[in-house]
Design a protein around this motif. Structure first.
Motif, PDB file in Angstrom:
ATOM      1  N   LEU A  91       3.474 -16.835 -16.401  1.00  0.00           N
ATOM      2  CA  LEU A  91       4.507 -16.160 -17.180  1.00  0.00           C
ATOM      3  C   LEU A  91       5.162 -15.110 -16.277  1.00  0.00           C
ATOM      4  O   LEU A  91       4.469 -14.417 -15.525  1.00  0.00           O
ATOM      5  N   PRO A  93       6.297 -11.639 -15.466  1.00  0.00           N
ATOM      6  CA  PRO A  93       5.950 -10.351 -16.083  1.00  0.00           C
ATOM      7  C   PRO A  93       7.146  -9.732 -16.808  1.00  0.00           C
ATOM      8  O   PRO A  93       8.271  -9.743 -16.294  1.00  0.00           O
ATOM      9  N   THR A  97       5.481  -5.429 -21.280  1.00  0.00           N
ATOM     10  CA  THR A  97       4.044  -5.405 -20.996  1.00  0.00           C
ATOM     11  C   THR A  97       3.639  -4.110 -20.287  1.00  0.00           C
ATOM     12  O   THR A  97       2.464  -3.739 -20.265  1.00  0.00           O
ATOM     13  N   CYS A 118      -6.615 -13.815 -19.831  1.00  0.00           N
ATOM     14  CA  CYS A 118      -5.325 -14.516 -19.679  1.00  0.00           C
ATOM     15  C   CYS A 118      -4.464 -13.734 -18.670  1.00  0.00           C
ATOM     16  O   CYS A 118      -3.403 -13.206 -18.996  1.00  0.00           O
ATOM     17  N   THR A 119      -4.931 -13.678 -17.443  1.00  0.00           N
ATOM     18  CA  THR A 119      -4.332 -12.775 -16.455  1.00  0.00           C
ATOM     19  C   THR A 119      -2.992 -13.273 -15.896  1.00  0.00           C
ATOM     20  O   THR A 119      -2.169 -12.486 -15.435  1.00  0.00           O
ATOM     21  N   GLY A 120      -2.756 -14.585 -15.909  1.00  0.00           N
ATOM     22  CA  GLY A 120      -1.471 -15.120 -15.426  1.00  0.00           C
ATOM     23  C   GLY A 120      -1.211 -14.726 -13.981  1.00  0.00           C
ATOM     24  O   GLY A 120      -2.033 -14.980 -13.089  1.00  0.00           O
ATOM     25  N   CYS A 123      -0.480  -9.464 -13.220  1.00  0.00           N
ATOM     26  CA  CYS A 123       0.313  -8.227 -13.196  1.00  0.00           C
ATOM     27  C   CYS A 123      -0.367  -7.047 -13.904  1.00  0.00           C
ATOM     28  O   CYS A 123      -0.265  -5.912 -13.434  1.00  0.00           O
ATOM     29  N   ILE A 124      -1.070  -7.306 -15.003  1.00  0.00           N
ATOM     30  CA  ILE A 124      -1.676  -6.184 -15.741  1.00  0.00           C
ATOM     31  C   ILE A 124      -2.837  -5.588 -14.936  1.00  0.00           C
ATOM     32  O   ILE A 124      -2.874  -4.387 -14.647  1.00  0.00           O
ATOM     33  N   ASN A 186      -2.829  -9.954 -22.675  1.00  0.00           N
ATOM     34  CA  ASN A 186      -1.520 -10.356 -23.206  1.00  0.00           C
ATOM     35  C   ASN A 186      -1.594 -11.871 -23.350  1.00  0.00           C
ATOM     36  O   ASN A 186      -1.139 -12.606 -22.482  1.00  0.00           O
ATOM     37  N   PRO A 187      -2.231 -12.327 -24.437  1.00  0.00           N
ATOM     38  CA  PRO A 187      -2.461 -13.772 -24.542  1.00  0.00           C
ATOM     39  C   PRO A 187      -1.198 -14.489 -25.006  1.00  0.00           C
ATOM     40  O   PRO A 187      -0.232 -13.840 -25.414  1.00  0.00           O
ATOM     41  N   PRO A 188      -1.184 -15.830 -24.975  1.00  0.00           N
ATOM     42  CA  PRO A 188      -0.045 -16.555 -25.542  1.00  0.00           C
ATOM     43  C   PRO A 188       0.033 -16.218 -27.030  1.00  0.00           C
ATOM     44  O   PRO A 188      -0.989 -16.308 -27.715  1.00  0.00           O
ATOM     45  N   ALA A 210       1.156 -20.531 -21.512  1.00  0.00           N
ATOM     46  CA  ALA A 210       1.169 -19.064 -21.480  1.00  0.00           C
ATOM     47  C   ALA A 210       1.944 -18.502 -22.668  1.00  0.00           C
ATOM     48  O   ALA A 210       1.982 -17.289 -22.877  1.00  0.00           O
TER      49      ALA A 210
HETATM   50  N1  GLN Z   1      -1.163 -11.394 -18.531  1.00  0.00           N
HETATM   51  C1  GLN Z   1      -0.015 -12.032 -17.998  1.00  0.00           C
HETATM   52  C2  GLN Z   1       1.228 -11.213 -18.261  1.00  0.00           C
HETATM   53  O1  GLN Z   1       1.213 -10.297 -19.023  1.00  0.00           O
HETATM   54  C3  GLN Z   1       0.141 -13.452 -18.562  1.00  0.00           C
HETATM   55  C4  GLN Z   1       0.328 -13.484 -20.030  1.00  0.00           C
HETATM   56  C5  GLN Z   1       0.355 -14.896 -20.579  1.00  0.00           C
HETATM   57  O2  GLN Z   1       0.198 -15.873 -19.825  1.00  0.00           O
HETATM   58  N2  GLN Z   1       0.526 -14.996 -21.849  1.00  0.00           N
HETATM   59  O3  GLN Z   1       2.274 -11.455 -17.704  1.00  0.00           O
END
Ligand code: GLN
Length: 282
Positions: A91, A93, A97, A118-120, A123-124, A186-188, A210
């Motif tokens: 995703l 950023p 967020t 769900c770190t993607g 960025c967090i 920051n989940p889907p 995501a």
């Molecule tokens: N944690 C990541 C972000 O905030 C990914 C979030 C997601 O994949 N939903 O960008």
């Protein structure tokens, strides 16, 4: 052709393709191609551009006109003042967020252990470790491709602190071990049927995994809240990003699971954006 003429041509092409921020994107792509800054259009607009720059720029403009996100062309997105690498596996950023990160920083003390579910792109977690002392963190994602991006971001942005971060490929908590002081996520969270109404940039180019929070958008909150107790120390903090209409549902889930001081926080547009709570000490 001059710098300004090329910019105007790009702007026009993006306007014709109904790109929302046509002028901005035309300028940013030109700056990316020429290695220039905003000043160039103001002060150096009459200088000649090279054939190579023209060709590369028009290629990017063509891609952007097809609704490929700007960030997939430049490969980066700034978040919390740091430039994160992005691609189609993560995703992009979002500025919203940053509210979650700023809230998490209020709870952060030296020596804390952070779990980012769900770190993607990472960025967090990477921002939290970049702006704190002596904290460590684990970033979890189900996608190996996303974790490759997150690791690259960590190596580049955390330099001397890279040993403070690790990543686990896992379906939520399945392969997560240990306990944490802070759990951020920051989940889907988009309802499945809303996804088709999103702009093509998001709908067609960002990873569905995501975005999609299943039928009511709450699937991941339910699962993360239900299992979080095992992974947070007593007094540990759980912080979620949420959709603008999920504040009540997510805070109810946390209250029912025994979290205290549950609060819903707003973003700069005044919309509900973050829910946080503290795990009871008993
Ligand atoms: N944690 C990541 C972000 O905030 C990914 C979030 C997601 O994949 N939903 O960008």
């Amino acid at each position: 052709m001059t710098y300004r003429e090329l910019y105007l041509q790009g702007q026009e092409a993006l306007k014709c393709a109904d790109i929302e921020e046509a002028s901005l994107d035309a300028r940013l792509l030109l700056e990316y191609v020429c290695g220039t800054t905003r000043n160039e259009l103001l002060l150096g607009g009459e200088r000649e551009v090279t054939e190579g720059q023209i060709a590369q720029y028009l290629h990017f403009i063509g891609s952007r006109a097809k609704h490929i996100p700007l960030q997939h062309l430049t490969g980066t997105q700034n978040f919390m003042g740091l430039d994160f690498k992005v691609n189609e596996h993560v995703l992009i950023p979002r500025q919203d967020t940053e509210i979650l990160v700023e809230e998490a920083m209020k709870h952060l003390h030296d020596g804390m252990r952070i779990l980012d579910m769900c770190t993607g792109s990472g960025c967090i977690l990477i921002s939290l470790l970049h702006y704190s002392n002596d904290c460590t963190g684990v970033g979890v994602d189900i996608s190996a491709e996303a974790l490759t991006v997150a690791r690259e971001n960590a190596d580049r942005l955390l330099k001397g602190k890279a040993e403070k971060i690790s990543f686990v490929e896992s379906d939520l908590f399945e392969d997560v071990e240990g306990q944490f002081d802070l759990l951020v996520s920051n989940p889907p969270y988009i309802c499945s049927k809303v996804i088709e109404t999103l702009m093509p940039e998001v709908r067609e180019h960002e990873p569905l995994s995501a975005l999609d929070g299943t039928e009511d958008g709450l699937y991941f909150y339910r699962r993360i809240v239900a299992e979080s107790g095992k992974y947070l120390v007593p007094g540990g903090v759980l912080i979620f990003e949420i959709g603008y209409d999920q504040g009540k549902a997510v805070s109810d889930l946390m209250i029912q699971a025994g979290y205290r001081e549950v609060q819903v926080l707003q973003d700069y547009a005044g919309l509900d954006r973050v829910v946080c709570g503290i795990k009871s000490r008993k």
